[in-house]
Motif scaffolding. Structure first.
Motif, PDB file in Angstrom:
ATOM      1  N   ILE C  84       0.870  -1.168   0.000  1.00 36.61           N
ATOM      2  CA  ILE C  84       0.000   0.000   0.000  1.00 36.61           C
ATOM      3  C   ILE C  84       0.912   1.225   0.000  1.00 36.61           C
ATOM      4  N   PHE C 206      -8.455  -2.113  -2.152  1.00 39.54           N
ATOM      5  CA  PHE C 206      -7.904  -0.783  -2.396  1.00 39.54           C
ATOM      6  C   PHE C 206      -8.029  -0.332  -3.843  1.00 39.54           C
ATOM      7  N   SER C 256      -4.333   7.099  -1.851  1.00 42.12           N
ATOM      8  CA  SER C 256      -3.743   5.749  -1.871  1.00 42.12           C
ATOM      9  C   SER C 256      -3.385   5.432  -3.318  1.00 42.12           C
TER      10      SER C 256
END
Lengths: 72, 299, 324
Positions: C84, C206, C256
């Protein structure tokens, strides 16, 4: 009467001969027989001489042999 | 033991167990080491040291790098870490800092600890980090085919020096002493009793401790140099070793077939990393300093 | 520690010892850490790496900004794995996202990268630090199973395994080798497939619902500026200028960056004429935008080799051209 004994796990042995060479009371000899991997494991030729010192166990790189004293 | 046992003329009690077995992950046996390799012998000595030192095995962690000796962590029935090449010492440093009650043992080979990981070794020794470093020195890169290592003695034939090694080798015990280690010893795999006792000593000693164990690599080192098999090497160790406790480490260089000086060379008390940290911070900050509480139940 | 190689694995030793740990670097130091980013991914060690990006390659531009480590953050270690990466654009966000980074690392058991750039790294702005009690902390997922029943890499429903700490009696084994659920080396095709697949699949949320982003003026947008980090602040100026000139520009700020929020970009693409991607590099995240947009809108890179930030006029020019 022997003070101790050796136990040998034949199939784990790779025949390096350390135990035979360094046994202080010459208890062991390399067997002429093969294990399934094709190595000659040790055999006991003079059981009565075994002091159970476990030096064979400390040398064995394959965890295939050990010695111990008989309980009194 | 599930395997077949030899018919031997000994009266073996039914409950007899190899004393090494409780320390090993028996579900991972047999191990990968070659016939006549000495690494297993050092493991026996280590387990005897653990028994004799009455260590709480739940609080002993073992960290290895990469290579044949790097596999020890995977076979040890302890909290065990098989890290990256050369980085066992910094990993172990983090583990010790986070959980100071752990006895952290680094168990790795000469190529791992002194070539790719050499920098970490000298710095951990300099800090006197409370780590017990056991280096099985087979004088070569064994797992990758017998290349020249920083420990390979002059004139030896290796995969990368087929006409003989010409670089000078590291003298590991001198290096460890110079870098600041609190305890420095060298044994061979022939010296099982002394090695086991040394290991027990370092398990009881604070600070950065280093034990070098000279060990055969019959497959790649001895064979290529026509030095016989593992047993021949053990006989050579027996014949060529001289026990000289306290010998100046600078005089303990290893050669291809010469004398091997063994013994305990250094045993001194230096302030440990934690002691130096706490003393400096207390001196500077006084009451405002609290010893780090890095163990957090919540995190 | 003596170097970045050491720092990047010392933190992982500390994590297995029960602590939370992170390390910070820039430029070549980030390159040195790559091996242990892979180790953290493979051993599912929750930890945080902060990279304050400078111009590169090599020693490059110390203390001058760039955003050219974005692909390295994703792909820098060898092999297939996921991480991440979060991109703050202010000192306040550095604080907030550092907490988020630790929380996500614990929740997903991955290394989390905090991708700053020199400008954000050196920036002085007001930062509000809340009471410790007001900070949400995702606790480490320690197992409740006793030793003997616990398997170190047996995943739960969310594909993430629970953890233990050295010294608690579990006698566990951690290795960077391909390993089975017990943690034992198991170098065969099936274990490789199942374990590496899981390392990627556990981060799938994500790409969509868990992605972090900041958007503005998207409802009527004909051109969307997709940016991150310091560049998003320059882009805001360009968006404002474009709106003044009557071009309906919108903002999609990536927070992100990895896993790439591809579902958001894919949903946006058919609704706009173009996406403009300013980056302090010669084209990195733009490839991801192009891949997600999949030809459903124009994608236009505004490159900058680093050393300073963009001139807003350069981004404005790209917006105006894209709107035509």
């Amino acid at each position: 009467m022997a003070k101790g004994f050796v136990a040998i796990n034949v199939e784990r042995c790779k025949g390096c001969g350390f135990c035979v060479e360094f046994c202080p009371t010459r208890v062991l000899t390399l067997s002429s027989a093969f294990n399934t991997k094709g190595y000659h494991p040790p055999n006991v030729m003079a059981a009565e001489k075994c002091s159970g010192c476990d030096l064979c166990g400390m040398y064995c790189p394959d965890f295939a042999i050990f010695g111990a004293r008989y309980a009194r | 033991m599930s395997e077949q046992t030899l018919e031997i003329p000994c009266n073996i009690p039914a409950d007899a167990v190899n004393p090494v077995e409780p320390f090993l992950r028996m579900d991972r046996m047999p191990h990968i080491w070659c016939p006549g390799c000495g690494i297993g012998t050092t493991v026996n000595c280590f387990t005897r040291a653990l028994i004799d030192s009455h260590a709480n095995l739940d609080k002993v962690a073992i960290v290895s790098g990469i290579g044949c000796t790097g596999r020890v962590a995977g076979y040890a029935n302890l909290d065990s870490f098989h890290t990256t090449h050369g980085r066992a010492i910094p990993f172990a440093t983090g583990l010790k800092l986070a959980n100071p009650e752990l006895q952290v043992v680094v168990y790795s080979g000469d190529g791992d600890l002194f070539a790719i990981g050499g920098n970490h070794f000298i710095h951990a020794a300099r800090r006197n980090m409370d780590l017990k470093v056991i280096c099985v020195n087979n004088l070569t890169y064994a797992m990758t085919g017998g290349q020249t290592a920083p420990t390979t003695p002059s004139k030896v034939i290796s995969a990368t020096n087929p006409y003989g090694v010409f670089e000078p080798a590291f003298n590991l015990v001198a290096l460890a002493e110079a870098a600041g280690a609190s305890y420095v010893a060298r044994w061979t795999t022939f010296h099982v009793k002394q090695l086991s006792r040394s290991m027990e000593e370092v398990l009881r000693k604070k600070g950065f401790c280093f034990i070098e164990v000279i060990s055969p690599c019959p497959t790649l080192y001895q064979r290529r140099n026509k030095m016989g098999d593992g047993l021949d090497t053990m006989k050579y160790y027996k014949q060529a070793s001289k026990i000289r406790h306290g010998a100046p480490t600078a005089e303990c260089d290893l050669t291809k077939s010469g004398e091997i000086v063994v013994g305990k060379f250094v045993d001194r008390d230096r302030p440990s990393y934690f002691e130096m940290l706490n003393s400096q911070m207390t001196e500077t900050l006084g009451d405002r300093y609290a010893e780090p509480e890095v163990m957090c139940e919540q995190c | 520690m003596e170097d970045e190689l050491a720092a990047s694995i010392t933190i992982q030793g500390a994590v297995w010892g029960g602590a939370k740990a992170f390390t910070v670097t820039s430029g070549p130091g980030f390159s040195l850490m790559m091996e242990h980013i892979g180790y953290a991914a493979m051993t599912e060690t929750p930890c945080v790496f902060v990279d304050v990006q400078r111009g590169g390659p090599s020693t490059g531009l110390p203390t001058l900004p760039a955003q050219a480590d974005m692909m390295q953050a994703r792909w820098g270690s060898h092999g297939d794995y996921g991480i991440i990466a979060l991109c703050p654009n202010s000192p306040q966000e550095c604080f907030d996202l550092a907490i988020t980074a630790f929380n996500l690392s614990e929740e997903f058991r991955v290394p989390v990268m905090l991708m700053l750039d020199e400008c954000v790294g050196h920036m002085t702005e007001k930062v509000i630090i809340p009471d410790a009690a007001a900070i949400d902390v995702y606790p480490r997922r320690f197992t409740h199973l006793p030793p003997g029943e616990f398997r170190l890499f047996e995943p739960r429903e969310d594909k993430v395994p629970d953890m233990v700490r050295a010294g608690d009696g579990y006698r566990f084994h951690v290795t960077g080798l391909t390993h089975d659920e017990r943690g034992y080396p198991s170098m065969n095709v099936d274990t490789q497939r199942s374990s590496v697949t899981r390392l990627l699949e556990k981060l799938q949320p994500f790409t969509g619902e868990r992605a972090l982003s900041e958007t503005a003026d998207l409802e009527d947008a004909e051109v969307v500026v997709v940016s991150y980090g310091i560049t998003s602040r320059v882009a805001q100026r360009a968006i404002d200028l474009a709106r003044q000139k009557g071009v309906r520009a919108g903002k999609f700020r990536i927070i992100s960056a990895w896993p790439f929020p591809e579902k958001h970009i894919a949903a946006l693409a058919p609704k706009v004429k173009a996406m403009v991607v300013p980056e302090l590099n010669l084209g990195q995240m733009v490839h991801e935008v192009e891949r997600a947009a999949a030809g459903r809108c124009k994608v236009r890179l505004v490159p900058h080799a680093g050393g300073t930030v963009h001139n807003p006029e350069a981004i404005l020019k790209a917006i105006l051209e894209a709107a035509e």
